[in-house]
Design an enzyme around this catalytic site. Structure first.
Site, PDB file in Angstrom:
ATOM      1  N   PHE A 188     -27.466  13.731  -5.760  1.00 23.22           N
ATOM      2  CA  PHE A 188     -27.245  13.843  -4.322  1.00 23.22           C
ATOM      3  C   PHE A 188     -27.180  12.460  -3.684  1.00 23.22           C
ATOM      4  O   PHE A 188     -26.442  12.240  -2.716  1.00 23.22           O
ATOM      5  CB  PHE A 188     -28.350  14.685  -3.675  1.00 23.22           C
ATOM      6  CG  PHE A 188     -28.069  15.006  -2.224  1.00 23.22           C
ATOM      7  CD1 PHE A 188     -26.975  15.775  -1.868  1.00 23.22           C
ATOM      8  CD2 PHE A 188     -28.888  14.524  -1.220  1.00 23.22           C
ATOM      9  CE1 PHE A 188     -26.696  16.062  -0.534  1.00 23.22           C
ATOM     10  CE2 PHE A 188     -28.626  14.800   0.118  1.00 23.22           C
ATOM     11  CZ  PHE A 188     -27.528  15.576   0.460  1.00 23.22           C
ATOM     12  N   TYR A 189     -27.945  11.510  -4.213  1.00 19.47           N
ATOM     13  CA  TYR A 189     -27.850  10.126  -3.745  1.00 19.47           C
ATOM     14  C   TYR A 189     -26.407   9.638  -3.831  1.00 19.47           C
ATOM     15  O   TYR A 189     -25.860   9.092  -2.871  1.00 19.47           O
ATOM     16  CB  TYR A 189     -28.771   9.239  -4.586  1.00 19.47           C
ATOM     17  CG  TYR A 189     -28.502   7.759  -4.440  1.00 19.47           C
ATOM     18  CD1 TYR A 189     -28.730   7.102  -3.235  1.00 19.47           C
ATOM     19  CD2 TYR A 189     -28.024   7.003  -5.515  1.00 19.47           C
ATOM     20  CE1 TYR A 189     -28.483   5.741  -3.097  1.00 19.47           C
ATOM     21  CE2 TYR A 189     -27.780   5.646  -5.385  1.00 19.47           C
ATOM     22  CZ  TYR A 189     -28.005   5.018  -4.177  1.00 19.47           C
ATOM     23  OH  TYR A 189     -27.757   3.677  -4.049  1.00 19.47           O
ATOM     24  N   ALA A 190     -25.782   9.835  -4.986  1.00 13.03           N
ATOM     25  CA  ALA A 190     -24.392   9.409  -5.162  1.00 13.03           C
ATOM     26  C   ALA A 190     -23.466  10.133  -4.195  1.00 13.03           C
ATOM     27  O   ALA A 190     -22.529   9.531  -3.652  1.00 13.03           O
ATOM     28  CB  ALA A 190     -23.954   9.653  -6.599  1.00 13.03           C
TER      29      ALA A 190
ATOM     30  N   THR B  86     -24.144  11.171  -1.200  1.00 20.12           N
ATOM     31  CA  THR B  86     -24.248  10.610   0.150  1.00 20.12           C
ATOM     32  C   THR B  86     -23.506   9.279   0.246  1.00 20.12           C
ATOM     33  O   THR B  86     -22.909   8.967   1.285  1.00 20.12           O
ATOM     34  CB  THR B  86     -25.713  10.407   0.577  1.00 20.12           C
ATOM     35  OG1 THR B  86     -26.371   9.461  -0.278  1.00 20.12           O
ATOM     36  CG2 THR B  86     -26.474  11.723   0.571  1.00 20.12           C
TER      37      THR B  86
END
Length: 341
Positions: A155-157, A159
């Site tokens: 999910f970091y990627a 965003t």
């Protein structure tokens, strides 16, 4: 481009933000640093970085998060003409699995706020941090900015991929020059405690095991922080411009008909994780106790940056081998922990 203009650095108390701010101050610029000083890791380290920056009369600090749009508007309006290096974000691939809400607030809402204040206050250039993690499931090594990045595995990627799309829309609609830099495994003095080098050093000195994921079969494009900062400043001094040859029928993801650019910023010399650990052992004079573990969710086995575009655009040329960079980190770590105790 007025290279003497005030620069706003978000995330100034963070690892890369600290080094960027210090370099800007060294070349005589006014720097306004923003940071919310959250407790994702030891706030004392962030405060120690800020104390170093505060030694310069050209540095001012505002304790504010990018999620606070009203505070950002006040800061930008008072600052006058600025350029912006946006490094504030919720970092960490693994943390995003259990705490996605932190990434929505900081990386999505916060970035939208940055775009709005840059637009309304006519910022001369927005340089923002993206990540090699956007390449996700791709195994087209080395990673190229011209490749499609539609398969993030954390999910970091996701965003950060969203940030790139959001920035393009503002570049297209409002002519805001935007440059996104995809960082590849940055390390060095004043690094974050949640990053591998810091954790490994701490564990080896304590005689406790270090987690070695994917049973050590990991390759990373480890990039020394001074090389990263050099690339950031060179990119900042050359605002993104429209690609006059951009073809809408064969769209290039790295450029646009708008003032928008995406660049990889890494070392282009990937290193096996086991070699990285070996160098650290040599610098510490101690052997690591290794706890071999499987691949972690959201992680990838290999990163490798093709940085030829950034080299062509601004002359970016990283030149710090891991033997030098890791040694400098260890020297800093030993000195920092001695003073802290």
């Amino acid at each position: 481009m007025d290279t003497n203009a005030t620069v706003i650095v978000t995330g100034a108390a963070g690892f890369i933000g600290f080094h960027v701010s210090r370099r800007l101050l060294a070349r005589g610029q006014q720097v306004i640093g923003l940071d919310n000083l959250n407790d994702y890791y030891d706030v004392r380290l962030k405060q120690a970085r800020l104390a170093r920056l505060a030694e310069s009369k050209q540095f001012s600090f505002v304790a504010a998060g990018v999620e606070d749009g009203a505070a950002l508007q006040r800061i930008f309006a008072e600052a006058g003409p600025v350029r912006v290096v946006h490094l504030a974000a919720q970092a960490g691939v693994r943390y995003s699995i259990d705490h996605p809400e932190a990434y929505v607030t900081s990386n999505l809402v916060g970035f939208a706020n940055i775009l709005e204040v840059c637009r309304h206050n006519h910022a001369g250039h927005l340089v923002f941090a993206s990540t090699s993690s956007v390449y996700g499931a791709s195994q087209m090594i080395p990673f190229s900015e011209h490749a499609v990045t539609d398969h993030p595995v954390s999910f970091y990627a996701a965003t950060k991929k969203a940030n790139e799309a959001m920035a393009h829309s503002y570049a297209y609609l409002y002519g805001l020059p935007c440059t996104g830099l995809r960082f590849f495994t940055v390390y060095g003095p004043w690094g974050r405690p949640d990053m591998a080098l810091f954790k490994f050093t701490q564990a080896i000195l304590a005689g406790t095991p270090i987690p070695v994921f994917n049973n050590g079969n990991m390759v990373r494009d480890f990039t020394y922080v001074d090389d990263i900062v050099e690339g950031i400043l060179k990119a900042l001094d050359q605002p993104a411009a429209p690609n006059l040859n951009w073809n809408a029928k064969a769209p290039d993801p790295a450029t646009s008909s708008a003032p928008y650019r995406i660049y990889n910023i890494g070392n282009s010399k990937p290193v096996n994780l086991m070699r990285y650990i070996e160098v650290l052992e040599q610098c510490l004079g101690r052997k690591a106790i290794m706890d071999f573990q499987p691949m972690q969710p959201g992680d990838v086995p290999e990163t490798y940056a093709d940085t030829s575009e950034l080299e062509k655009a601004v002359g970016y040329k990283p030149d710090t081998p891991i033997e030098v960079g890791v040694k400098r980190f260890v020297e800093w770590y030993l000195e920092y922990t001695r003073k802290k105790s």
